[in-house]
Design a protein around this motif. Structure first.
Motif, PDB file in Angstrom:
ATOM      1  N   ILE A  40      40.382  32.165  33.667  1.00 16.31           N
ATOM      2  CA  ILE A  40      40.238  33.458  33.288  1.00 16.31           C
ATOM      3  C   ILE A  40      39.313  34.454  34.050  1.00 16.31           C
ATOM      4  O   ILE A  40      39.770  35.563  34.390  1.00 16.31           O
ATOM      5  N   GLU A  41      38.209  33.653  34.434  1.00 14.18           N
ATOM      6  CA  GLU A  41      37.049  34.434  35.147  1.00 14.18           C
ATOM      7  C   GLU A  41      37.729  35.062  36.534  1.00 14.18           C
ATOM      8  O   GLU A  41      37.628  35.903  37.165  1.00 14.18           O
ATOM      9  N   ILE A  42      38.461  33.947  37.295  1.00 12.78           N
ATOM     10  CA  ILE A  42      39.130  34.092  38.655  1.00 12.78           C
ATOM     11  C   ILE A  42      40.150  35.380  38.535  1.00 12.78           C
ATOM     12  O   ILE A  42      40.208  36.214  39.269  1.00 12.78           O
ATOM     13  N   VAL A  43      40.968  35.168  37.622  1.00 11.78           N
ATOM     14  CA  VAL A  43      42.100  36.266  37.165  1.00 11.78           C
ATOM     15  C   VAL A  43      41.626  37.562  36.998  1.00 11.78           C
ATOM     16  O   VAL A  43      41.900  38.495  37.593  1.00 11.78           O
ATOM     17  N   THR A  44      40.577  37.588  36.243  1.00  7.46           N
ATOM     18  CA  THR A  44      39.803  38.974  35.738  1.00  7.46           C
ATOM     19  C   THR A  44      39.073  39.593  37.141  1.00  7.46           C
ATOM     20  O   THR A  44      39.178  40.813  37.103  1.00  7.46           O
ATOM     21  N   ASP A  45      38.579  38.796  37.926  1.00  8.22           N
ATOM     22  CA  ASP A  45      37.910  39.154  39.129  1.00  8.22           C
ATOM     23  C   ASP A  45      38.856  39.807  39.846  1.00  8.22           C
ATOM     24  O   ASP A  45      38.587  40.721  40.594  1.00  8.22           O
ATOM     25  N   ARG A  46      40.064  39.060  40.292  1.00  8.28           N
ATOM     26  CA  ARG A  46      41.219  39.592  40.860  1.00  8.28           C
ATOM     27  C   ARG A  46      41.610  41.044  40.406  1.00  8.28           C
ATOM     28  O   ARG A  46      41.941  41.753  41.049  1.00  8.28           O
ATOM     29  N   CYS A  47      41.639  41.508  39.082  1.00  9.90           N
ATOM     30  CA  CYS A  47      42.130  42.423  38.537  1.00  9.90           C
ATOM     31  C   CYS A  47      41.076  43.499  38.781  1.00  9.90           C
ATOM     32  O   CYS A  47      41.325  44.878  38.976  1.00  9.90           O
ATOM     33  N   ILE A  48      39.773  43.110  38.682  1.00  7.18           N
ATOM     34  CA  ILE A  48      38.623  43.905  38.832  1.00  7.18           C
ATOM     35  C   ILE A  48      38.660  44.650  40.348  1.00  7.18           C
ATOM     36  O   ILE A  48      38.549  45.719  40.455  1.00  7.18           O
ATOM     37  N   ALA A  49      39.434  43.994  41.298  1.00  3.85           N
ATOM     38  CA  ALA A  49      39.255  44.024  42.629  1.00  3.85           C
ATOM     39  C   ALA A  49      40.500  45.647  42.769  1.00  3.85           C
ATOM     40  O   ALA A  49      40.223  46.283  43.518  1.00  3.85           O
TER      41      ALA A  49
END
Length: 171
Positions: A40-49
């Motif tokens: 979830i953290e990785i996916v959220t960070d990708r979305c933050i980008a």
């Protein structure tokens, strides 16, 4: 914005659900990361980008109910989590605290709920009848769902996922 900032501002119930996911190890052929929480953290960070509030909140919520739906798959020995997507969609649609949290990040709870609810279905689009594919693609937020699907793919690097998302959103 960073994942930790979002987590720190989440309601306690949602934080607790997220922390349960740190013990959930998924199939390493699809999820090489150490836990569903890290996923979830990785996916959220990708979305933050992408700087898109609806994608960011979808990343944060999309697998939140995996711990509640996990059961052992006897074929491979790893957990499977059927219904985690629809359970989270229902949670967002029915929980005012979750909706307020999503709105506090300038995202639309209805859009986030739909994206969360469809994030597993898009992986099956290739086996759908043409008429079902056409109806699915005609949904107003399908392009966001396609972009999210790239963010959710742990078999590509962060850079590859972000490039794919940019290509979809800027097409």
């Amino acid at each position: 914005m960073k994942f930790q900032f979002i987590f720190d501002h989440a309601p306690q119930r949602i934080q607790d659900m997220f922390l349960e996911l740190s013990q959930l190890r998924e199939r390493p052929d699809f999820h090489p990361e150490e836990s569903a929480a890290k996923h979830i953290e990785i996916v959220t960070d990708r979305c933050i980008a992408m700087d898109n509030a609806n994608l960011i909140m979808t990343g944060f919520f999309h697998d939140l109910f995996k711990a509640k739906t996990a059961r052992l798959n006897p074929k491979n020995g790893f957990p499977t989590c059927p219904g985690h997507d629809t359970m989270c969609e229902r949670f967002i649609n029915e929980n005012e605290e979750a909706q307020a949290f999503i709105k506090s990040f300038k995202a639309n709870p209805e859009v986030v709920a739909w994206l969360v609810g469809q994030h597993m279905r898009i992986a099956q689009i290739g086996v759908m009848r043409a008429s079902k594919q056409e109806a699915f693609r005609a949904q107003p937020n399908f392009r966001l769902l396609e972009a999210f699907h790239c963010a959710d793919n742990m078999l590509v690097t962060n850079e590859e996922a972000i490039t794919q998302m940019n290509n979809i959103l800027n097409a």
